[in-house]
Design an enzyme around this catalytic site. Sequence first.
Site, PDB file in Angstrom:
ATOM      1  N   ARG A   1       7.882  39.144   3.928  1.00 29.17           N
ATOM      2  CA  ARG A   1       9.076  39.612   4.629  1.00 29.17           C
ATOM      3  C   ARG A   1       8.804  40.932   5.369  1.00 29.17           C
ATOM      4  NH1 ARG A   1      14.053  37.541   1.502  1.00 29.17           N
ATOM      5  NH2 ARG A   1      14.071  35.781   2.920  1.00 29.17           N
TER       6      ARG A   1
ATOM      7  N   ASP B   1       6.581  38.961  -2.830  1.00 28.72           N
ATOM      8  CA  ASP B   1       6.503  40.003  -1.796  1.00 28.72           C
ATOM      9  C   ASP B   1       6.178  41.388  -2.381  1.00 28.72           C
ATOM     10  OD1 ASP B   1       7.335  37.942  -0.214  1.00 28.72           O
ATOM     11  OD2 ASP B   1       9.371  38.677   0.054  1.00 28.72           O
TER      12      ASP B   1
ATOM     13  N   THR C   1       9.285  38.425  -7.294  1.00 31.78           N
ATOM     14  CA  THR C   1       9.058  38.025  -5.896  1.00 31.78           C
ATOM     15  C   THR C   1       7.587  38.227  -5.567  1.00 31.78           C
ATOM     16  OG1 THR C   1       9.388  38.581  -3.566  1.00 31.78           O
ATOM     17  CG2 THR C   1       9.899  40.316  -5.110  1.00 31.78           C
TER      18      THR C   1
ATOM     19  N   ASP D   1       8.177  43.710  -3.109  1.00 25.92           N
ATOM     20  CA  ASP D   1       8.894  44.726  -2.320  1.00 25.92           C
ATOM     21  C   ASP D   1      10.080  45.352  -3.063  1.00 25.92           C
ATOM     22  OD1 ASP D   1      10.499  42.484  -2.335  1.00 25.92           O
ATOM     23  OD2 ASP D   1      10.818  42.419  -0.168  1.00 25.92           O
TER      24      ASP D   1
ATOM     25  N   ASP E   1      15.611  41.214  -4.700  1.00 24.30           N
ATOM     26  CA  ASP E   1      16.680  42.128  -4.315  1.00 24.30           C
ATOM     27  C   ASP E   1      18.058  41.443  -4.235  1.00 24.30           C
ATOM     28  OD1 ASP E   1      16.207  44.943  -3.318  1.00 24.30           O
ATOM     29  OD2 ASP E   1      17.703  44.191  -1.884  1.00 24.30           O
TER      30      ASP E   1
ATOM     31  N   GLY F   1      13.508  33.000  -3.661  1.00 23.32           N
ATOM     32  CA  GLY F   1      12.246  32.261  -3.530  1.00 23.32           C
ATOM     33  C   GLY F   1      11.548  32.261  -4.886  1.00 23.32           C
TER      34      GLY F   1
ATOM     35  N   ARG G   1      19.555  30.266  -2.940  1.00 20.10           N
ATOM     36  CA  ARG G   1      19.921  31.574  -2.386  1.00 20.10           C
ATOM     37  C   ARG G   1      21.439  31.647  -2.256  1.00 20.10           C
ATOM     38  NH1 ARG G   1      15.205  34.206  -0.858  1.00 20.10           N
ATOM     39  NH2 ARG G   1      13.474  32.900  -0.212  1.00 20.10           N
TER      40      ARG G   1
HETATM   41  O1  F6P Z   1      11.169  36.501  -0.604  1.00 17.05           O
HETATM   42  C1  F6P Z   1      10.147  35.626  -0.889  1.00 17.05           C
HETATM   43  C2  F6P Z   1       9.766  34.848   0.307  1.00 17.05           C
HETATM   44  O2  F6P Z   1       8.738  33.996  -0.102  1.00 17.05           O
HETATM   45  C3  F6P Z   1       9.366  35.660   1.548  1.00 17.05           C
HETATM   46  O3  F6P Z   1       8.062  36.107   1.504  1.00 17.05           O
HETATM   47  C4  F6P Z   1       9.642  34.683   2.654  1.00 17.05           C
HETATM   48  O4  F6P Z   1       9.936  35.338   3.863  1.00 17.05           O
HETATM   49  C5  F6P Z   1      10.824  33.944   2.167  1.00 17.05           C
HETATM   50  O5  F6P Z   1      10.819  34.039   0.757  1.00 17.05           O
HETATM   51  C6  F6P Z   1      10.850  32.477   2.542  1.00 17.05           C
HETATM   52  O6  F6P Z   1      12.048  31.940   2.093  1.00 17.05           O
HETATM   53  P1  F6P Z   1      12.434  30.408   2.023  1.00 17.05           P
HETATM   54  O7  F6P Z   1      12.074  29.924   0.650  1.00 17.05           O
HETATM   55  O8  F6P Z   1      13.915  30.423   2.182  1.00 17.05           O
HETATM   56  O9  F6P Z   1      11.687  29.711   3.093  1.00 17.05           O
END
Ligand code: F6P
Length: 341
Positions: A170, A126, A124, A128, A102, A10, A71
């Site tokens: 997340r 997040d 990120t 995390d 990660d 992301g 991803r």
């Molecule tokens: O890991 C970053 C993040 O923004 C999370 O907070 C969220 O759950 C996820 O990516 C959303 O992913 P996507 O871009 O695949 O919708």
Amino acid sequence: MRVGVLTGGGDSPGINAALRSIVRFGAKRDIDVVGFLEGWRGPLENLVQPMTMADVSGILHIGGTILGSSRTNPFNESDGVEKVIETMTINAIDCLIAIGGDDTMGVAHRLAEYGVKAIGIPQTIDNDIALTDYSLGFFSALEAITSALDRLHTTAASHHRVLILEVMGRDTGWLSLMGGVAGGADVILIPEEFFDVDSIFRQIKRRESMKKRFSIVIVAEGSTPGGLNGQVVHEAEVDAFGHMRLGGVGQYIANQLSERMRIPVRVTNLAYLQRGGSPAPFDRILATRFGAAAIEFALKGAFDVMTALHGLKIEAVPLGDALGALRPVPEGLLYLVDLFE
Ligand code: F6P
């Protein structure tokens, strides 16, 4: 020396600032930089982009990533590792810098076994990732969340409503907790502590008894009434790294509360609005420092490491130690959840 760089997972504000730093600081050290497009898809399919000073000019303040992201997981393809190694050889890459979370950095670490020399930069919203005080993008996302809460306050107060703001994160509650504190949310819900709709209801009622005719609830997407396996998912299908798309817990709480409340309960999901936009000053500075540190580590031959912020210092930590473990909000910060309850 020739350095490759890719950005995966992301996106978050500050990635472009890191790319700019890698190229500009690299140029001072006679390092050529090559970009790979769309995360690990770039090395898999040899999607290359030159990264000259001109290519990174004017991008410091722009969110997202000029290299694109995905991803993609090369380990999901039978000949994925061979393809990545071949791309490194074709492009004469001495070191690969992987900017991501990660999953993205996890691939870089696994590739060390196959002789790929990589360095990770934690990115990120997040926040995390273990062993660094902060990841790139977290403070920019907090800015968006704080501003959203400020805006929700005016409608909540004017219309006497309960407004719920669902944010990302997340399995951790960094965004919800810190955003909730900065934006003055009345109820803060994070995955680290299971929630109970009865107690949310009681908190809102207590506010009503103090003549407060509105309440703002902030909820992390991964929050649950009990156990991470009870998370509300938007899509059950998993991505290349085995993650389900979370989303919907705000509406779940609203449905439960609506049955008991006399005042209307409404939900806003901040979704990608918290991941976009211009990076906050903190992220621009952190990105610049992470980018320069990654180049220094490459020159010193320190590979399979991640740039990490420790207080005021940027240090190298072993990638393998930083990855794979959940980095929850520490217990020492949990008092903030119900400080003003
Ligand atoms: O890991 C970053 C993040 O923004 C999370 O907070 C969220 O759950 C996820 O990516 C959303 O992913 P996507 O871009 O695949 O919708």
